[in-house]
Design a protein around this motif. Structure first.
Motif, PDB file in Angstrom:
ATOM      1  N   ARG A  69       9.537  11.582   9.578  1.00  0.00           N
ATOM      2  CA  ARG A  69       8.459  11.590  10.575  1.00  0.00           C
ATOM      3  C   ARG A  69       7.104  11.778   9.900  1.00  0.00           C
ATOM      4  O   ARG A  69       6.138  11.082  10.204  1.00  0.00           O
ATOM      5  N   MET A  70       7.037  12.723   8.968  1.00  0.00           N
ATOM      6  CA  MET A  70       5.778  12.987   8.267  1.00  0.00           C
ATOM      7  C   MET A  70       5.393  11.792   7.383  1.00  0.00           C
ATOM      8  O   MET A  70       4.220  11.439   7.293  1.00  0.00           O
ATOM      9  N   ALA A  71       6.375  11.187   6.739  1.00  0.00           N
ATOM     10  CA  ALA A  71       6.096  10.001   5.922  1.00  0.00           C
ATOM     11  C   ALA A  71       5.530   8.887   6.797  1.00  0.00           C
ATOM     12  O   ALA A  71       4.605   8.180   6.394  1.00  0.00           O
ATOM     13  N   GLY A  72       6.064   8.745   8.012  1.00  0.00           N
ATOM     14  CA  GLY A  72       5.564   7.730   8.936  1.00  0.00           C
ATOM     15  C   GLY A  72       4.118   7.984   9.328  1.00  0.00           C
ATOM     16  O   GLY A  72       3.308   7.059   9.393  1.00  0.00           O
ATOM     17  N   ILE A  73       3.786   9.257   9.575  1.00  0.00           N
ATOM     18  CA  ILE A  73       2.402   9.599   9.923  1.00  0.00           C
ATOM     19  C   ILE A  73       1.484   9.340   8.737  1.00  0.00           C
ATOM     20  O   ILE A  73       0.429   8.714   8.872  1.00  0.00           O
ATOM     21  N   LEU A  74       1.876   9.823   7.570  1.00  0.00           N
ATOM     22  CA  LEU A  74       1.068   9.646   6.362  1.00  0.00           C
ATOM     23  C   LEU A  74       0.807   8.168   6.088  1.00  0.00           C
ATOM     24  O   LEU A  74      -0.339   7.751   5.885  1.00  0.00           O
ATOM     25  N   CYS A  75       1.867   7.376   6.106  1.00  0.00           N
ATOM     26  CA  CYS A  75       1.718   5.953   5.784  1.00  0.00           C
ATOM     27  C   CYS A  75       1.021   5.188   6.900  1.00  0.00           C
ATOM     28  O   CYS A  75       0.268   4.247   6.635  1.00  0.00           O
ATOM     29  N   GLY A  76       1.255   5.591   8.144  1.00  0.00           N
ATOM     30  CA  GLY A  76       0.627   4.922   9.273  1.00  0.00           C
ATOM     31  C   GLY A  76      -0.869   5.163   9.348  1.00  0.00           C
ATOM     32  O   GLY A  76      -1.646   4.273   9.697  1.00  0.00           O
ATOM     33  N   GLU A  77      -1.289   6.392   9.018  1.00  0.00           N
ATOM     34  CA  GLU A  77      -2.713   6.725   9.073  1.00  0.00           C
ATOM     35  C   GLU A  77      -3.446   6.423   7.768  1.00  0.00           C
ATOM     36  O   GLU A  77      -4.675   6.394   7.740  1.00  0.00           O
ATOM     37  N   GLY A  78      -2.708   6.218   6.703  1.00  0.00           N
ATOM     38  CA  GLY A  78      -3.308   6.010   5.386  1.00  0.00           C
ATOM     39  C   GLY A  78      -4.388   4.948   5.317  1.00  0.00           C
ATOM     40  O   GLY A  78      -5.483   5.206   4.800  1.00  0.00           O
ATOM     41  N   PRO A  79      -4.143   3.753   5.829  1.00  0.00           N
ATOM     42  CA  PRO A  79      -5.175   2.711   5.735  1.00  0.00           C
ATOM     43  C   PRO A  79      -6.502   3.110   6.384  1.00  0.00           C
ATOM     44  O   PRO A  79      -7.568   2.869   5.815  1.00  0.00           O
ATOM     45  N   ASP A  80      -6.432   3.746   7.551  1.00  0.00           N
ATOM     46  CA  ASP A  80      -7.679   4.164   8.210  1.00  0.00           C
ATOM     47  C   ASP A  80      -8.387   5.252   7.414  1.00  0.00           C
ATOM     48  O   ASP A  80      -9.618   5.264   7.331  1.00  0.00           O
ATOM     49  N   ARG A  81      -7.624   6.170   6.827  1.00  0.00           N
ATOM     50  CA  ARG A  81      -8.253   7.234   6.032  1.00  0.00           C
ATOM     51  C   ARG A  81      -8.916   6.649   4.786  1.00  0.00           C
ATOM     52  O   ARG A  81     -10.012   7.070   4.401  1.00  0.00           O
ATOM     53  N   ILE A  82      -8.292   5.667   4.143  1.00  0.00           N
ATOM     54  CA  ILE A  82      -8.897   5.023   2.972  1.00  0.00           C
ATOM     55  C   ILE A  82     -10.196   4.333   3.378  1.00  0.00           C
ATOM     56  O   ILE A  82     -11.218   4.454   2.698  1.00  0.00           O
ATOM     57  N   ARG A  83     -10.174   3.631   4.503  1.00  0.00           N
ATOM     58  CA  ARG A  83     -11.399   2.961   4.973  1.00  0.00           C
ATOM     59  C   ARG A  83     -12.504   3.975   5.256  1.00  0.00           C
ATOM     60  O   ARG A  83     -13.673   3.731   4.954  1.00  0.00           O
ATOM     61  N   GLU A  84     -12.152   5.117   5.842  1.00  0.00           N
ATOM     62  CA  GLU A  84     -13.154   6.156   6.098  1.00  0.00           C
ATOM     63  C   GLU A  84     -13.747   6.672   4.786  1.00  0.00           C
ATOM     64  O   GLU A  84     -14.958   6.890   4.689  1.00  0.00           O
ATOM     65  N   LEU A  85     -12.893   6.874   3.786  1.00  0.00           N
ATOM     66  CA  LEU A  85     -13.387   7.337   2.484  1.00  0.00           C
ATOM     67  C   LEU A  85     -14.331   6.307   1.867  1.00  0.00           C
ATOM     68  O   LEU A  85     -15.359   6.663   1.285  1.00  0.00           O
ATOM     69  N   LEU A  86     -13.990   5.034   1.985  1.00  0.00           N
ATOM     70  CA  LEU A  86     -14.866   3.985   1.474  1.00  0.00           C
ATOM     71  C   LEU A  86     -16.212   4.001   2.196  1.00  0.00           C
ATOM     72  O   LEU A  86     -17.262   3.863   1.567  1.00  0.00           O
ATOM     73  N   GLU A  87     -16.189   4.211   3.515  1.00  0.00           N
ATOM     74  CA  GLU A  87     -17.436   4.287   4.283  1.00  0.00           C
ATOM     75  C   GLU A  87     -18.285   5.481   3.856  1.00  0.00           C
ATOM     76  O   GLU A  87     -19.513   5.428   3.913  1.00  0.00           O
ATOM     77  N   LEU A  88     -17.628   6.555   3.409  1.00  0.00           N
ATOM     78  CA  LEU A  88     -18.355   7.737   2.931  1.00  0.00           C
ATOM     79  C   LEU A  88     -18.890   7.543   1.511  1.00  0.00           C
ATOM     80  O   LEU A  88     -19.618   8.378   1.004  1.00  0.00           O
ATOM     81  N   GLY A  89     -18.499   6.443   0.873  1.00  0.00           N
ATOM     82  CA  GLY A  89     -19.009   6.155  -0.460  1.00  0.00           C
ATOM     83  C   GLY A  89     -18.120   6.601  -1.605  1.00  0.00           C
ATOM     84  O   GLY A  89     -18.569   6.645  -2.752  1.00  0.00           O
ATOM     85  N   VAL A  90     -16.860   6.919  -1.317  1.00  0.00           N
ATOM     86  CA  VAL A  90     -15.952   7.302  -2.400  1.00  0.00           C
ATOM     87  C   VAL A  90     -15.802   6.119  -3.345  1.00  0.00           C
ATOM     88  O   VAL A  90     -15.513   4.997  -2.923  1.00  0.00           O
ATOM     89  N   ALA A  91     -16.014   6.377  -4.622  1.00  0.00           N
ATOM     90  CA  ALA A  91     -15.981   5.314  -5.640  1.00  0.00           C
ATOM     91  C   ALA A  91     -14.588   5.243  -6.265  1.00  0.00           C
ATOM     92  O   ALA A  91     -14.327   5.791  -7.310  1.00  0.00           O
ATOM     93  N   PHE A  92     -13.682   4.553  -5.578  1.00  0.00           N
ATOM     94  CA  PHE A  92     -12.332   4.374  -6.098  1.00  0.00           C
ATOM     95  C   PHE A  92     -12.335   3.412  -7.274  1.00  0.00           C
ATOM     96  O   PHE A  92     -13.122   2.452  -7.294  1.00  0.00           O
ATOM     97  N   ASP A  93     -11.433   3.637  -8.248  1.00  0.00           N
ATOM     98  CA  ASP A  93     -11.162   2.607  -9.249  1.00  0.00           C
ATOM     99  C   ASP A  93     -10.477   1.482  -8.498  1.00  0.00           C
ATOM    100  O   ASP A  93      -9.574   1.717  -7.700  1.00  0.00           O
ATOM    101  N   ARG A  94     -10.890   0.265  -8.762  1.00  0.00           N
ATOM    102  CA  ARG A  94     -10.304  -0.847  -8.021  1.00  0.00           C
ATOM    103  C   ARG A  94      -9.506  -1.803  -8.888  1.00  0.00           C
ATOM    104  O   ARG A  94      -8.490  -2.306  -8.479  1.00  0.00           O
ATOM    105  N   GLU A  95      -9.975  -2.083 -10.078  1.00  0.00           N
ATOM    106  CA  GLU A  95      -9.272  -3.040 -10.925  1.00  0.00           C
ATOM    107  C   GLU A  95      -9.555  -2.710 -12.374  1.00  0.00           C
ATOM    108  O   GLU A  95     -10.718  -2.549 -12.756  1.00  0.00           O
ATOM    109  N   ASN A  96      -8.526  -2.582 -13.184  1.00  0.00           N
ATOM    110  CA  ASN A  96      -8.674  -2.288 -14.594  1.00  0.00           C
ATOM    111  C   ASN A  96      -9.543  -1.052 -14.857  1.00  0.00           C
ATOM    112  O   ASN A  96     -10.365  -1.042 -15.766  1.00  0.00           O
ATOM    113  N   GLY A  97      -9.393  -0.035 -13.994  1.00  0.00           N
ATOM    114  CA  GLY A  97     -10.149   1.203 -14.189  1.00  0.00           C
ATOM    115  C   GLY A  97     -11.604   1.134 -13.796  1.00  0.00           C
ATOM    116  O   GLY A  97     -12.354   2.057 -14.027  1.00  0.00           O
ATOM    117  N   GLU A  98     -12.021   0.035 -13.227  1.00  0.00           N
ATOM    118  CA  GLU A  98     -13.446  -0.133 -12.833  1.00  0.00           C
ATOM    119  C   GLU A  98     -13.643   0.220 -11.377  1.00  0.00           C
ATOM    120  O   GLU A  98     -12.889  -0.058 -10.530  1.00  0.00           O
TER     121      GLU A  98
END
Length: 98
Positions: A69-98
């Protein structure tokens, strides 16, 4: 008191909506375990992946210890949380460490 990693900073942002928040850190604000997390963050963000596949992978990696159940919540909400972090300006590595 919370840390100044990504979870602590998100908690501070949320708390700041109704409270005065002061950030205190033992080093520079950018120095946290979040910055050095080599496993990264996984989420089903692209057409060639799915939440169901991510849940399956998470349960398999959990070797029977993960709560489905918890894995389902984590994975189900994950995409929206990543998008929120991107909107906040989190600088994720995206490709080849860049």
């Amino acid at each position: 008191m919370v840390g100044t990693g990504i979870a602590g900073l998100i908690a501070a942002i949320e708390a700041s909506e109704s409270h005065v928040v002061t950030l205190v850190t033992k080093a520079e604000l950018s120095e946290s375990n979040t910055r050095y997390a080599q496993g990264g963050i996984a989420a089903a963000l692209f057409p060639d992946d799915s939440v169901a596949s991510h849940v399956s992978d998470t349960l398999r990696a959990g070797a029977g210890l993960a709560d489905p159940r918890m894995a389902g919540i984590l994975c189900g909400e994950g995409p929206d949380r990543i998008r929120e972090l991107l909107e906040l300006g989190v600088a994720f590595d995206r490709e080849n460490g860049e």
